[in-house]
Design a protein around this motif. Sequence first.
Motif, mmCIF file in Angstrom:
data_model
loop_
_atom_site.group_PDB
_atom_site.id
_atom_site.type_symbol
_atom_site.label_atom_id
_atom_site.label_comp_id
_atom_site.label_asym_id
_atom_site.label_seq_id
_atom_site.Cartn_x
_atom_site.Cartn_y
_atom_site.Cartn_z
ATOM 1 N N LEU A 187 131.759 40.979 -69.819
ATOM 2 C CA LEU A 187 130.993 39.824 -69.550
ATOM 3 C C LEU A 187 131.686 39.611 -68.359
ATOM 4 O O LEU A 187 130.683 38.826 -67.258
ATOM 5 N N GLU A 188 132.919 39.780 -67.460
ATOM 6 C CA GLU A 188 133.204 39.457 -66.375
ATOM 7 C C GLU A 188 132.486 40.129 -65.214
ATOM 8 O O GLU A 188 132.257 39.793 -63.960
ATOM 9 N N LYS A 189 132.256 41.481 -65.532
ATOM 10 C CA LYS A 189 131.702 42.211 -64.509
ATOM 11 C C LYS A 189 130.321 42.422 -64.251
ATOM 12 O O LYS A 189 129.710 42.824 -63.364
ATOM 13 N N GLY A 190 129.774 41.991 -65.424
ATOM 14 C CA GLY A 190 128.331 42.435 -65.824
ATOM 15 C C GLY A 190 127.358 41.375 -64.952
ATOM 16 O O GLY A 190 127.205 40.440 -65.532
ATOM 17 N N GLN A 191 127.154 41.544 -63.765
ATOM 18 C CA GLN A 191 126.405 40.381 -62.770
ATOM 19 C C GLN A 191 124.939 40.313 -63.170
ATOM 20 O O GLN A 191 124.527 39.243 -62.791
ATOM 21 N N VAL A 192 124.268 41.226 -63.945
ATOM 22 C CA VAL A 192 122.971 41.054 -64.174
ATOM 23 C C VAL A 192 122.802 40.922 -65.665
ATOM 24 O O VAL A 192 121.863 41.311 -66.437
ATOM 25 N N LEU A 193 123.928 40.907 -66.575
ATOM 26 C CA LEU A 193 123.912 41.200 -68.031
ATOM 27 C C LEU A 193 123.190 39.746 -68.563
ATOM 28 O O LEU A 193 123.382 38.748 -68.105
ATOM 29 N N LYS A 194 122.245 39.952 -69.359
ATOM 30 C CA LYS A 194 121.281 39.226 -69.949
ATOM 31 C C LYS A 194 121.834 38.781 -71.610
ATOM 32 O O LYS A 194 121.641 37.826 -71.934
ATOM 33 N N SER A 226 137.740 51.360 -60.906
ATOM 34 C CA SER A 226 136.309 50.739 -60.001
ATOM 35 C C SER A 226 135.318 50.351 -61.073
ATOM 36 O O SER A 226 135.116 51.196 -61.987
ATOM 37 N N VAL A 227 134.737 49.431 -60.721
ATOM 38 C CA VAL A 227 133.636 49.075 -61.852
ATOM 39 C C VAL A 227 132.533 49.858 -61.677
ATOM 40 O O VAL A 227 132.068 50.031 -60.615
ATOM 41 N N PRO A 228 131.907 50.439 -62.674
ATOM 42 C CA PRO A 228 130.870 51.389 -62.574
ATOM 43 C C PRO A 228 129.513 50.639 -62.162
ATOM 44 O O PRO A 228 129.238 49.344 -62.334
ATOM 45 N N SER A 229 128.658 51.339 -61.355
ATOM 46 C CA SER A 229 127.760 50.586 -60.576
ATOM 47 C C SER A 229 126.681 50.017 -61.288
ATOM 48 O O SER A 229 126.435 48.793 -61.034
ATOM 49 N N CYS A 230 126.425 50.604 -62.595
ATOM 50 C CA CYS A 230 125.595 50.030 -63.365
ATOM 51 C C CYS A 230 126.011 48.768 -64.124
ATOM 52 O O CYS A 230 125.124 48.065 -64.171
ATOM 53 N N VAL A 231 127.297 48.515 -64.272
ATOM 54 C CA VAL A 231 127.613 47.448 -64.811
ATOM 55 C C VAL A 231 127.438 46.003 -63.840
ATOM 56 O O VAL A 231 127.167 45.163 -64.112
ATOM 57 N N LEU A 232 127.592 46.441 -62.514
ATOM 58 C CA LEU A 232 127.243 45.627 -61.606
ATOM 59 C C LEU A 232 126.061 45.121 -61.198
ATOM 60 O O LEU A 232 125.484 43.956 -60.924
ATOM 61 N N SER A 233 125.148 46.399 -61.362
ATOM 62 C CA SER A 233 123.729 45.815 -60.915
ATOM 63 C C SER A 233 122.492 46.141 -61.849
ATOM 64 O O SER A 233 121.306 45.925 -61.585
ATOM 65 N N GLN A 234 122.800 46.893 -63.045
ATOM 66 C CA GLN A 234 121.675 47.548 -63.935
ATOM 67 C C GLN A 234 121.764 46.981 -65.128
ATOM 68 O O GLN A 234 120.720 46.668 -65.837
ATOM 69 N N LEU A 235 123.194 46.971 -65.628
ATOM 70 C CA LEU A 235 123.056 46.703 -67.124
ATOM 71 C C LEU A 235 122.656 45.314 -67.686
ATOM 72 O O LEU A 235 123.366 44.487 -67.054
ATOM 73 N N LYS A 236 121.730 45.192 -68.403
ATOM 74 C CA LYS A 236 121.254 44.119 -68.979
ATOM 75 C C LYS A 236 121.407 43.627 -70.325
ATOM 76 O O LYS A 236 121.904 42.389 -70.733
ATOM 77 N N THR A 237 121.562 44.963 -71.073
ATOM 78 C CA THR A 237 121.765 44.551 -72.691
ATOM 79 C C THR A 237 122.987 45.287 -73.062
ATOM 80 O O THR A 237 123.106 46.474 -72.653
ATOM 81 N N SER A 246 126.256 57.134 -64.759
ATOM 82 C CA SER A 246 124.940 56.579 -65.171
ATOM 83 C C SER A 246 124.541 55.233 -64.443
ATOM 84 O O SER A 246 124.600 54.227 -64.933
ATOM 85 N N PRO A 247 124.408 55.263 -62.880
ATOM 86 C CA PRO A 247 124.146 54.439 -62.019
ATOM 87 C C PRO A 247 122.838 53.468 -62.435
ATOM 88 O O PRO A 247 122.767 52.251 -61.972
ATOM 89 N N ASN A 248 121.956 53.794 -63.120
ATOM 90 C CA ASN A 248 120.575 53.106 -63.655
ATOM 91 C C ASN A 248 120.618 52.654 -64.806
ATOM 92 O O ASN A 248 119.532 52.208 -65.570
ATOM 93 N N LEU A 249 121.867 52.600 -65.784
ATOM 94 C CA LEU A 249 121.851 52.300 -67.088
ATOM 95 C C LEU A 249 121.421 50.908 -67.344
ATOM 96 O O LEU A 249 122.108 49.822 -66.690
ATOM 97 N N GLU A 250 120.681 50.435 -68.185
ATOM 98 C CA GLU A 250 120.159 49.013 -68.332
ATOM 99 C C GLU A 250 120.666 48.601 -69.712
ATOM 100 O O GLU A 250 120.679 47.276 -69.960
ATOM 101 N N SER A 251 120.709 49.731 -70.613
ATOM 102 C CA SER A 251 121.169 49.110 -72.156
ATOM 103 C C SER A 251 121.948 50.150 -72.672
ATOM 104 O O SER A 251 121.944 51.071 -72.665
#
Length: 150
Positions: A108-115, A77-88, A44-49
């Motif tokens: 928390l550590e891997k979620g680079q765009v986590l809000k 490996s860290v899923p790409s969505c966690v690194l770049s898309q997952l916000k909530t 799920s590369p574009n997962l946001e929530s």
Amino acid sequence: MSFCLTNSSSCMKACHLPIFRNLRQLELVLHYCCSWWPELLKTSPNLESLVLDHSRHPSWRMDSCEFTWLQWNSPESVPSCVLSQLKTICTRNFRGGQDEMKVAKYMLEKGQVLKSLTLYTAHLVCTKEKLCMQLLMFYRGSKTCHVELK
């Protein structure tokens, strides 16, 4: 597109999952052992929530098990969505057990765009204050991430 998936690891382990490119929101109801769901994040590369509901199977008694159903192992490996898309991320029925804390720390550590990481607690293994102190000590990949206990 939004999916609500209720499943167990025994069904998902044997499956080859397609890539869900349009998946933006995902809710997983995890009745017991759920070591498979990071594999779903990889597809799920574009997962946001993400909503994780740690519901127990209706036949479980509160005092009958040690709640070992999570069985978290960090993915290789860290899923790409966690690194770049997952916000909530919202977690329901969070008890603060060892494996649940590993998941929270990982996200928390891997979620680079986590809000936001919202934890709806139930039957905590420790006090809310102790849980809050533990969460505050975790490194955050996103400096704007807000953690909330409810």
